[in-house]
Design an enzyme around this catalytic site. Structure first.
Site, short mmCIF file in Angstrom:
data_model
loop_
_atom_site.label_atom_id
_atom_site.label_comp_id
_atom_site.label_asym_id
_atom_site.label_seq_id
_atom_site.Cartn_x
_atom_site.Cartn_y
_atom_site.Cartn_z
N CYS A 79 1.89 0.75 -9.06
CA CYS A 79 2.93 1.29 -8.17
C CYS A 79 4.24 1.53 -8.90
O CYS A 79 4.99 2.42 -8.54
CB CYS A 79 3.16 0.35 -7.00
N GLY A 92 0.83 -1.21 0.00
CA GLY A 92 0.00 0.00 0.00
C GLY A 92 0.86 1.24 0.00
O GLY A 92 2.02 1.23 -0.42
N GLU A 152 5.56 -3.21 1.07
CA GLU A 152 5.67 -2.97 -0.37
C GLU A 152 4.93 -1.67 -0.64
O GLU A 152 3.70 -1.64 -0.70
CB GLU A 152 5.03 -4.14 -1.15
P1 NAD Z 1 -3.49 2.23 1.05
O1 NAD Z 1 -2.22 2.34 1.79
O2 NAD Z 1 -4.47 3.33 1.15
O3 NAD Z 1 -4.28 0.90 1.48
C1 NAD Z 1 -3.68 -0.37 1.47
C2 NAD Z 1 -4.40 -1.26 2.45
O4 NAD Z 1 -4.26 -0.71 3.75
C3 NAD Z 1 -5.89 -1.46 2.20
O5 NAD Z 1 -6.21 -2.81 2.38
C4 NAD Z 1 -6.55 -0.61 3.26
O6 NAD Z 1 -7.73 -1.19 3.75
C5 NAD Z 1 -5.53 -0.59 4.38
N1 NAD Z 1 -5.55 0.66 5.12
C6 NAD Z 1 -5.81 1.90 4.65
N2 NAD Z 1 -5.73 2.82 5.64
C7 NAD Z 1 -5.40 2.14 6.76
C8 NAD Z 1 -5.17 2.51 8.12
N3 NAD Z 1 -5.27 3.77 8.51
N4 NAD Z 1 -4.85 1.56 9.00
C9 NAD Z 1 -4.75 0.27 8.62
N5 NAD Z 1 -4.97 -0.15 7.36
C10 NAD Z 1 -5.29 0.77 6.44
O7 NAD Z 1 -3.06 1.96 -0.46
P2 NAD Z 1 -3.97 1.78 -1.72
O8 NAD Z 1 -4.63 3.08 -2.03
O9 NAD Z 1 -4.82 0.57 -1.61
O10 NAD Z 1 -2.86 1.47 -2.83
C11 NAD Z 1 -2.11 2.49 -3.40
C12 NAD Z 1 -0.73 2.60 -2.83
O11 NAD Z 1 -0.12 1.33 -2.78
C13 NAD Z 1 0.20 3.44 -3.69
O12 NAD Z 1 1.05 4.21 -2.87
C14 NAD Z 1 1.00 2.40 -4.46
O13 NAD Z 1 2.23 2.87 -4.95
C15 NAD Z 1 1.15 1.34 -3.44
N6 NAD Z 1 1.37 0.04 -4.05
C16 NAD Z 1 2.58 -0.56 -3.87
C17 NAD Z 1 2.82 -1.78 -4.49
C18 NAD Z 1 4.13 -2.50 -4.33
O14 NAD Z 1 4.17 -3.68 -4.67
N7 NAD Z 1 5.18 -1.88 -3.83
C19 NAD Z 1 1.83 -2.36 -5.26
C20 NAD Z 1 0.62 -1.72 -5.38
C21 NAD Z 1 0.39 -0.52 -4.78
#
Ligand code: NAD
Length: 469
Positions: A249, A193, A215
């Site tokens: 990402c 995330g 990640e």
């Molecule tokens: P996000 O961080 O908003 O959410 C990811 C997960 O975390 C979700 O399941 C969500 O329910 C949970 N989450 C959100 N807020 C939370 C909190 N306050 N406490 C606990 N859990 C929480 O990310 P997103 O919008 O789903 O994805 C986009 C981001 O992820 C971008 O920054 C992208 O670059 C990154 N990403 C990285 C990879 C990688 O492999 N490195 C792959 C895909 C996406």
């Protein structure tokens, strides 16, 4: 500490009680699980997966096959062909000073793991790490993103169909579900995330000294120098950036192009985008949508902010709120203060900046956080080497983008702000394992001659040991 008031404590405790059963599964048993997952994703649930992702953000079926199903199947196939060697004792040399003993290490499962996944490649980024967790012999609680509910539902069905909940369980729900789960003393957390939420996860993990794989994301730059094949670069960038509507990402976040070739590059990119999505991209079946209204509005605000700062829309720019559509958009003359150059874009908008010298481009990149990916389009070995030696990134593709993700022999992950730890292949397996060292004594060890009482003779032996062994 008593966790009985936590909603998920029972589930956690069931897995905890079962972790040694799962940890002691044989190679054959783990392969059977991977085969079952493979069959479910490749055949039994394939149509449901495609439809769910189409319903979530109009993801084209072909793109789902290529970027969701294929990577999971690839991860399974790779694990299947290497698992035997990964599960073997890893025998290491034993120094002379330890004569009479032998040494090895084993990959033992971490135990009960939490897997939190994002919405952008929801199947790939949930079942991909799950393959590594299963291969390593762990139990897993999965929390997928709430933003893609249709695919979360299908994944929940698959998990219930294939596994008992004391081994693998999937919990759907809002952010609060993650927050509750994060209170539990997991043995490992694998989170994919944003860096912002990554920090929350790491803080929660620190309470129990739980190890983490993070990640994350960030702004991944692409450098195009004056020697690059601009047509080929435009084609690959058009694909790597606008695939999944830029919600990737490792998509190029912004372009740094040598000033002399900027106009020629934009012309090539315009032609390429027409070829991919026709003149009216909104009618194209090959382009997914922005995931929801919140992200649509975030991206429109980026565009408005850039426009109000006199940026130039080179390509695209159309938006329609009804279906969260944003046309593949390329934008130049963006001032540094604009949000497009400050935040991770994560959508179909590509800012282009020009540079005069390579040093200037490198200095610009290094002033920001370490990116997850950095791309270089160049025919100059010297320029490529200079860029790699003087920047830092989780991964790099030269004269291509995104594809580094698909080679399971390569570690995948970021560095600092873009992540901690690695996924894929053996690196994913290692992430879900503890490397346990074992020293086995066979005969009297030479070191026993050095046990107390410490005499002058023993001091001489210690001196000799330090000098010679
Ligand atoms: P996000 O961080 O908003 O959410 C990811 C997960 O975390 C979700 O399941 C969500 O329910 C949970 N989450 C959100 N807020 C939370 C909190 N306050 N406490 C606990 N859990 C929480 O990310 P997103 O919008 O789903 O994805 C986009 C981001 O992820 C971008 O920054 C992208 O670059 C990154 N990403 C990285 C990879 C990688 O492999 N490195 C792959 C895909 C996406």
């Amino acid at each position: 500490m008593n966790y009985s008031d936590n909603k998920y404590a029972t589930l956690f405790n069931t897995q905890k009680a079962n972790q040694y059963n799962i940890g002691n599964t044989t190679y054959t048993q783990r392969i059977a699980k991977l085969n079952a997952l493979k069959k479910a994703v490749e055949f039994t649930y394939k149509d449901k997966i495609r439809q769910a992702l189409f319903d979530d953000f109009k993801k084209p079926f072909t793109e789902t096959d290529l970027t969701e199903i294929y990577p999971v199947i690839g991860e399974i196939k790779f694990a299947k062909s290497h698992l035997k060697s990964w599960m073997k004792r890893q025998i290491v040399d034993t120094p002379m000073s330890l004569l009479g003993s032998s040494s090895y290490y084993i990959y033992e499962p971490k135990g009960v793991c939490l897997l939190i996944s994002p919405w952008n490649f929801p199947l790939n980024l949930t079942f991909g790490p799950l393959v590594s967790a299963i291969a390593a012999g762990n139990t897993v609680i999965i929390k997928p993103s709430e933003m893609t509910p249709n695919i979360s539902k299908v994944m929940a069905e698959i998990v219930v169909d294939l596994f008992d909940e004391n081994e693998i369980a999937l919990v759907e729900g809002e952010v609060e579900v993650s927050q509750e789960l994060l209170k539990l003393p997991f043995n490992h957390i694998f989170f994919t995330g944003s860096p912002q939420v990554g920090k929350i996860v790491m803080q929660a993990a620190s309470k129990h000294l739980t190890s983490v794989t993070l990640e994350l994301g960030g702004k991944s730059p692409t450098i195009i120098d004056e020697t690059a094949n601009l047509k080929a670069a435009a084609k690959k960038i058009a694909w790597g950036k606008f695939l999944n509507s830029g919600q990737t990402c490792i998509a190029p976040d912004y372009i740094l192009v040598k000033d002399a070739v900027k106009d020629a590059f934009v012309t090539e990119l315009r032609e390429q985008l027409k070829t991919f999505y026709t003149v009216d991209a909104s009618a194209s079946d090959s382009l997914s949508r922005v995931v929801n209204a919140k992200h649509y509005e975030r991206l429109v605000a980026h565009l408005e902010d850039a426009k109000s700062n006199n940026a130039t829309i080179e390509i695209g720019g159309k938006t329609t709120s009804e279906d969260n559509f944003i046309e593949p958009t390329v934008i130049s003359n963006v001032p540094e203060s604009a949000s497009l150059l400050q935040d991770e874009i994560f959508g179909p908008i590509l800012p282009i900046k020009t540079y005069k010298t390579l040093d200037e481009a490198i200095t610009y990149i290094n002033a920001k956080e370490k990116p997850l990916a950095l791309y270089v389009y160049s025919k100059s070995k010297k320029n490529i080497n200079t860029i790699i030696a003087n920047t830092r990134a989780g991964s790099t593709a030269i004269n291509n983008n995104v594809l580094q993700y698909t080679n399971h022999n390569l570690p995948f992950g970021g560095s600092n702000n873009s992540g901690i730890g690695k996924a894929h292949g053996v690196f994913g397996f290692q992430e879900f394992s503890n490397m346990r060292s074992v020293l086995k004594q066979h005969t009297i060890g030479s070191i026993e001659f050095l046990f107390p009482p410490y005499t002058n003779f023993k001091q001489k032996l210690v001196d000799l040991t330090i000098k010679w062994f």
